[in-house]
Each structure stands twice: as structure tokens, then as C-alpha cells.
Design an enzyme around this catalytic site. Structure first.
Site, PDB file in Angstrom:
ATOM      1  N   CYS A  30      -3.124   6.960   0.922  1.00 25.19           N
ATOM      2  CA  CYS A  30      -3.058   5.993   1.529  1.00 25.19           C
ATOM      3  C   CYS A  30      -3.874   4.783   1.004  1.00 25.19           C
ATOM      4  O   CYS A  30      -5.139   5.022   1.076  1.00 25.19           O
ATOM      5  CB  CYS A  30      -3.291   5.942   3.032  1.00 25.19           C
ATOM      6  SG  CYS A  30      -3.311   4.583   3.971  1.00 25.19           S
ATOM      7  N   CYS A  80       1.375   7.565   6.457  1.00 25.51           N
ATOM      8  CA  CYS A  80       0.098   8.231   6.328  1.00 25.51           C
ATOM      9  C   CYS A  80      -0.280   9.000   7.570  1.00 25.51           C
ATOM     10  O   CYS A  80      -0.121   8.407   8.608  1.00 25.51           O
ATOM     11  CB  CYS A  80      -0.893   6.740   6.320  1.00 25.51           C
ATOM     12  SG  CYS A  80      -2.822   7.468   6.335  1.00 25.51           S
ATOM     13  N   GLN A 106      21.824  16.784   7.294  1.00 28.62           N
ATOM     14  CA  GLN A 106      20.543  17.344   7.412  1.00 28.62           C
ATOM     15  C   GLN A 106      19.959  17.381   5.982  1.00 28.62           C
ATOM     16  O   GLN A 106      18.665  17.708   5.957  1.00 28.62           O
ATOM     17  CB  GLN A 106      20.831  18.970   7.691  1.00 28.62           C
ATOM     18  CG  GLN A 106      21.528  19.222   8.870  1.00 28.62           C
ATOM     19  CD  GLN A 106      22.108  20.707   8.945  1.00 28.62           C
ATOM     20  OE1 GLN A 106      23.057  21.192   8.443  1.00 28.62           O
ATOM     21  NE2 GLN A 106      21.332  21.726   9.647  1.00 28.62           N
ATOM     22  N   HIS A 133      16.921  14.995   9.484  1.00 28.98           N
ATOM     23  CA  HIS A 133      15.802  15.551   8.923  1.00 28.98           C
ATOM     24  C   HIS A 133      15.072  14.560   7.927  1.00 28.98           C
ATOM     25  O   HIS A 133      14.150  15.046   6.840  1.00 28.98           O
ATOM     26  CB  HIS A 133      16.126  16.872   8.149  1.00 28.98           C
ATOM     27  CG  HIS A 133      16.617  17.892   8.857  1.00 28.98           C
ATOM     28  ND1 HIS A 133      17.375  18.920   8.406  1.00 28.98           N
ATOM     29  CD2 HIS A 133      16.445  18.138  10.225  1.00 28.98           C
ATOM     30  CE1 HIS A 133      17.584  19.953   9.330  1.00 28.98           C
ATOM     31  NE2 HIS A 133      16.994  19.397  10.550  1.00 28.98           N
ATOM     32  N   SER A 135      27.615  23.032   5.815  1.00 27.87           N
ATOM     33  CA  SER A 135      26.322  23.544   6.419  1.00 27.87           C
ATOM     34  C   SER A 135      26.788  25.196   6.961  1.00 27.87           C
ATOM     35  O   SER A 135      27.834  25.166   7.361  1.00 27.87           O
ATOM     36  CB  SER A 135      25.982  22.614   7.698  1.00 27.87           C
ATOM     37  OG  SER A 135      25.186  23.026   8.303  1.00 27.87           O
ATOM     38  N   SER A 136      25.977  25.862   6.915  1.00 32.44           N
ATOM     39  CA  SER A 136      25.957  27.341   7.457  1.00 32.44           C
ATOM     40  C   SER A 136      25.456  27.244   8.851  1.00 32.44           C
ATOM     41  O   SER A 136      25.267  28.090   9.837  1.00 32.44           O
ATOM     42  CB  SER A 136      25.416  28.423   6.514  1.00 32.44           C
ATOM     43  OG  SER A 136      24.326  27.944   6.387  1.00 32.44           O
ATOM     44  N   CYS A 194      -6.654   3.866   4.055  1.00 36.54           N
ATOM     45  CA  CYS A 194      -7.575   4.583   4.465  1.00 36.54           C
ATOM     46  C   CYS A 194      -7.921   6.044   3.710  1.00 36.54           C
ATOM     47  O   CYS A 194      -8.650   6.785   4.185  1.00 36.54           O
ATOM     48  CB  CYS A 194      -7.026   4.964   6.140  1.00 36.54           C
ATOM     49  SG  CYS A 194      -5.762   6.427   6.013  1.00 36.54           S
TER      50      CYS A 194
END
Ligand code: ZN
Length: 258
Positions: free
Chosen positions: A160, A135, A109, A127, A201-202, A163
């Protein structure tokens, strides 16, 4: 070495055994594996980062779109912490176990790339990560090197070059979907493993928190190594409520060095 109780030492021994006898072990890691490297836990109090901001508010797609200055101010603090963070012994030992064939996949994660920097090869970053930026205007993707480093050093919001829209790191924000292909792979790995080890990890963030249930439903064993309790503690084969940096090196030592 921390002063573990006899029952914890017994559990560490059992975890080493169950890893040795598994054919397809998957590890799921969370913030707890990176806090010893100096990266603040999302919810932990006492870390300046999260006291200055409400993470659910600032780390959201809405914040990036509507208050980019605030979003990037938060991101810069987080990014600077990641810039100096080094993999710790838990990252290193998991990578060694992977290289030796005892672990097939690491689902993480975390967005800090510390597993890869420790030498792990098959890492599913559900994640996302901070290695690339996208962009929001034309959807081009850029390597963070050259954009993000400049932003961290000088505080200039990355834009970017095509653009001129503001770039967003490819870390998953609140209100954002998980990267589809990686998420699919993580689900498949969870459903087909014979052992899932949750490390640091909880299990509070959905949908990732549901992966151990998928593993259990398909007959896998479950090991939980985390300082605090999780919703699925009662279903674990082995449960170690200690810091992963203290536990994982001992497990790896027993498997690899004896
Ligand atoms: Zn663009």
C-alpha cells in the site's frame, strides 16, 4: 466437433429448447469453463501449480498473513497463467446468449474475468476477482493495473503506498467470507430464476454449491453440463457429462444461428 452420442445430441437439443422457453435463465460457472483457456482447475492433478502447493493451505487468509512470501509465490504463478489466458468458445457463446437476452445472469466461481473479457455484462463474481487489490492495513482499494502487473513481471510484493501494508487481491481466499453484496445478488438470482444451468462446476465448494438447490426449491429447471458428476445430478432435468467448450457452442448455435 466431438463425436457425441445420439443421446447427448438429443440432450443438447433439449437444453437449447429449455433455454429458449425460459424467461429468466441463470448460468453458474466454475473452473471447468476456464481450464480450456489454460487456467488450472483447483483440484486437478497434473497441473504443476497445485502439485507444488496445497491449495487449501497456501490460498488461505492465514497464509497471506503469516507466510506472505509463500502466498505471493503461489499467486504469481497463478497470476501469470491468467495474464496470458484468453476467453474460449464457451465464454464467448455464453456472452452471445446473454447479449441476445436468453441469459439474465452469469454467476461465476472464477476469478479470471474471462466472462467479461468475452463480452458478458451481468456477471456475479462470488469468489471475487484479481482486478483490484485491497490493503489489509488501511482497507484502501487499488486497481490491480500498475500494482499486480509489476508484481507479476518483477516479483515485488505489492504494498500500500499509503500505509505500506501488503496488498491482497480481491479474490476470496480460504477462511474468507464471500463479498456480501455479490453473494446476496447471487442468492436472489438463484431463487428467482426459472432455469439454472451449471456449466463447468463440479459443485464442491460451499456455499456456492448450494445455489442450484435454491433454484430447484423455487421451481426452476436445472441443467448440468460438466465432465464429472455432481451431488445434484439426480435432480437435473438434463445432464450432459461433457466438456463445456464442446457443448455450449452447439447449444448457442441452435438458439442463435438457426
Ligand atoms: Zn494501506
Amino acid at each position: 466437433m466431438p463425436d457425441f452420442s445420439a443421446s447427448t445430441l438429443r440432450n443438447i437439443h433439449c437444453v437449447a429448447d429449455i433455454i429458449r422457453s425460459s424467461k429468466k435463465a441463470v448460468v453458474l460457472t466454475g473452473a471447468g469453463i476456464s481450464t480450456p483457456s489454460g487456467i488450472p482447475d483447483f483440484r486437478s492433478t497434473g497441473s504443476g501449480l497445485w502439485e507444488r502447493y496445497d491449495p487449501y493451505e497456501v490460498a488461505s487468509l492465514t497464509s497471506y498473513r503469516t507466510h506472505p512470501e509463500k502466498f505471493f509465490d503461489w499467486l504469481r504463478t497463478l497470476g501469470k497463467g491468467m495474464q496470458v489466458a484468453q476467453p474460449n468458445s464457451a465464454h464467448v457463446e455464453l456472452a452471445r446468449l446473454e447479449q441476445a437476452g436468453y441469459i439474465k445472469t452469469i454467476i461465476t466461481q472464477n476469478i479470471d474475468s474471462l466472462h467479461q473479457r468475452a463480452g458478458a455484462r451481468h456477471v456475479l463474481e462470488v469468489h471475487g476477482s484479481m482486478r483490484t487489490l485491497s490493503c489489509g492495513g488501511c482497507f484502501r482499494k487499488y486497481s490491480a493495473a500498475g500494482y499486480f502487473d509489476k508484481f507479476l513481471d518483477e516479483g515485488i510484493i505489492p504494498r500500500c503506498p499509503e500505509c505500506h501494508h501488503i496488498l491482497k487481491p480481491d479474490a476470496v481466499l480460504f477462511e474468507e467470507q464471500l463479498p456480501a453484496r455479490v453473494w446476496l445478488e447471487a442468492q436472489e438470482a438463484s431463487q428467482t430464476c426459472d432455469l439454472m444451468i451449471v456449466a463447468g462446476s463440479s459443485l464442491e465448494v460451499l456455499p456456492v454449491a448450494g445455489l442450484p438447490v435454491r433454484a430447484l426449491d423455487n421451481g426452476a429447471h436445472l441443467v448440468l453440463i460438466n465432465r464429472s458428476q455432481t451431488y445434484i445430478d439426480v435432480r437435473a432435468d438434463f445432464l450432459i457429462h461433457e466438456d463445456v467448450v464442446d457443448v455450449i457452442p452447439l447449444v448457442a448455435k441452435e438458439i442463435l444461428d438457426e
